[in-house]
Scaffold this active site. Sequence first.
Site, short mmCIF file in Angstrom:
data_model
loop_
_atom_site.label_atom_id
_atom_site.label_comp_id
_atom_site.label_asym_id
_atom_site.label_seq_id
_atom_site.Cartn_x
_atom_site.Cartn_y
_atom_site.Cartn_z
N SER A 20 -6.56 145.58 -13.97
CA SER A 20 -6.48 145.48 -12.51
C SER A 20 -5.56 144.34 -12.10
O SER A 20 -5.28 143.44 -12.89
CB SER A 20 -7.87 145.24 -11.93
OG SER A 20 -8.26 143.91 -12.22
N LYS A 21 -5.15 144.43 -10.86
CA LYS A 21 -4.25 143.42 -10.29
C LYS A 21 -4.83 142.03 -10.40
O LYS A 21 -4.10 141.06 -10.50
CB LYS A 21 -4.08 143.73 -8.79
CG LYS A 21 -2.83 144.53 -8.47
CD LYS A 21 -2.53 144.43 -7.01
CE LYS A 21 -3.21 145.57 -6.26
NZ LYS A 21 -2.72 145.90 -4.97
#
Length: 483
Positions: A256-257
Amino acid sequence: MSVRVRFAPSPTGYLHIGGLRTALYNYLFAKKNNGTFVLRIEDTDKARFVEGAMQNLIESLRWAGIDYDEGPNKDAGFGPYIQSERIDLYKEYAQKLIENGNAYYAFDTQEEIELARQKQQAEKLDFKYNRNQMRNQITLGNEEVKSLLESGVPFVIRLKVPEDKTIRFKDIIRGEVVVGSKEVDDQVLLKSDGYPTYHLANVVDDYLMKISHVIRGEEWLPSTPKHILLYEAFNWAPPHFAHLPLLLNKDKTKLSKRQGSVAVEDFRDKGYLSDALVNFVALLGWNPSADREIYAIQELIEHFSLEKINKAGAVFDVQKLDWMNQQYLKNLPNETVALLIASELEKLGIAPQPKSYLEKVAPLFKERVLFVSEIVANADYMFSQPKDFEEEYFKKHWKENTKELISQLIKAIEEIDDFFHSAIQEKIKQFNEEHNIKLKEIIHPIRLMITGKSAGAGMFETMEVLGKSECIKRMNKFINERF
Ligand code: GLU
């Protein structure tokens, strides 16, 4: 059967690194099988529309060297390849399912759906649309439906999922998947704004575009039983499916970011080389051999096999990517590195340097850095005279007799005819012998005067590249300004 595969991103603003892997695997599979790689833009979710997202996506793919055979601006008769330009088609196909009895109109309002959801929730049930209790073609009858449609009441079209059916399909990576139709909701196919849902548009397009293999991320696996039902409802043969393993952070959570960059453009902007990134991404979930990591794209194509892709999630290890970038950088031809340096200089507004000069700078540094930008940042003295001189370095290596030694050394250096590193080294060796000093007593002051820094590439090589007059100029300048 000819192989036709597609990458079908929803343009949400940037190309996710997982999307790059999906695109790459599709591309490798197509090339390996003399097939066709199609790019299809799935942009029917109006709520997620982002201006310029499609161009950005195409640009990222182009940067990575993944060219599509068919897609936007490359129509081979299966287009348009942008779903928002195919809206009428989806309506037509939804209508076909109404006609053959595999779909039905539904008129429930948002509030009614919400109420039903709450009721089921209270009974601790996962929400499922109950077609026998809601306001739809089944409960209202055809006459009522006709008049509602005529009076323009908003409607959706839902798939009539068979009641008690075992849905089976073979996933090339995961093996046989079996799901009971009870677990599948009556999917909305056409929304009240006349737009299709992902499921309808995806299946209709895969069929019309004659896609032979659907290769996509594992997050789409739960959608596949719905798609299988749709293929059956249309009486179409489904394509083959292969769901790629999830990408994970090092702690095994889903990539994920929050734990770092996931956008391909961020990797590009940081200075990763496209070939290195592609090589790295290719090995997320597959490796043709146990003891090798570096593969040119042609080799990846040659070895690629869907059957050999792992089921288990693939850890995204940035350190490995860094290592790979270094491998690629050091093997790049000097001319290429020179071009990259030139563009870094331009980015920073530093005066351009002759190509022939940058081609000599390149080999000094390309094995010592991770990114080309570091060459410009760390070895700024290769592009202009140093302004700052490390004070600690000066104090440590500048002795009482250094200044005098340097004045004489400058004369010796002036005598060197062919200013090659070997000749410089030989001259300095001679000089040291004559003055009975050790190399380190002179080499550090030289480095300080010429570069201002304590660390860098080999000093004789650095001098050769800078050239005799520049070296002498810098040494004189240092002595004059310092003392
Ligand atoms: N539009 C979907 C996505 O954004 C496509 C999934 C598929 O390949 O079927 O990834």
